[in-house]
Design an enzyme around this catalytic site. Sequence first.
Site, short mmCIF file in Angstrom:
data_model
loop_
_atom_site.label_atom_id
_atom_site.label_comp_id
_atom_site.label_asym_id
_atom_site.label_seq_id
_atom_site.Cartn_x
_atom_site.Cartn_y
_atom_site.Cartn_z
N VAL A 168 0.92 -1.14 0.00
CA VAL A 168 0.00 0.00 0.00
C VAL A 168 0.96 1.20 0.00
CG1 VAL A 168 -1.84 1.23 1.22
CG2 VAL A 168 -1.78 -1.28 1.26
N PRO A 169 1.29 1.69 -1.19
CA PRO A 169 2.46 2.55 -1.37
C PRO A 169 2.30 4.00 -0.91
CG PRO A 169 1.39 2.20 -3.46
CD PRO A 169 0.65 1.36 -2.46
N CYS A 170 2.17 4.19 0.39
CA CYS A 170 2.04 5.54 0.92
C CYS A 170 3.34 6.34 0.74
CB CYS A 170 1.61 5.51 2.38
SG CYS A 170 2.67 4.56 3.47
N HIS A 171 4.45 5.64 0.51
CA HIS A 171 5.71 6.35 0.28
C HIS A 171 5.70 7.14 -1.02
CE1 HIS A 171 6.18 2.48 -1.77
NE2 HIS A 171 7.05 3.08 -2.57
N ARG A 172 4.73 6.90 -1.89
CA ARG A 172 4.64 7.59 -3.17
C ARG A 172 3.90 8.93 -3.07
NH1 ARG A 172 3.01 2.16 -6.44
NH2 ARG A 172 5.01 1.10 -6.18
#
Length: 174
Positions: free
Chosen positions: A134-138
């Site tokens: 769940v790519p919250c780093h993006r």
Amino acid sequence: MRDVIRFAWGTSSLGNFIVALSDRGLLAFEFASRRRAMEDALRVRFPEAELVADQAGLPHIVEKMERLIEQPGFDPGIPLDLRGTTYELRVWSMLGEIPMGETTSYGALAAKLGTRDAREVTEAISANPIAILVPCHRVIKKDGSTSGYRWGLFRKRALLERERTAARRRSTGC
């Protein structure tokens, strides 16, 4: 019937991590250096569940998650068991639509949700229990700078750089 959550620890170039799984899928994938504190946090998050340390039973999951960290774009093929509010689930779903190697801003996500206030989006992102998948780093600031990441800015920057490199390689066929 009481929920059983099994968990195990792994190591990577970005530090130690924990994986936690229910019968339905991955509940948590988080970077953590303080094992006891992380295990206590799981107990608080899932007070009705039976938590079982299962290092011997989950090596294939730990290996897949380590590979995901080291090789952006790798699909570990693990179902997710996302648990959050309706709003959080909606935000987390939107995060999954951001292509590897690309970013968006908190404000842009808020606008897609029909609001100008990015604070609720930021709160939902910070509640995300599953790193990378769940790519919250993006999600970055509108000026292009990186900002908060619950698992440390150095990890966020490293993940973004790894993904950009992998995306360039894929686009050039190298």
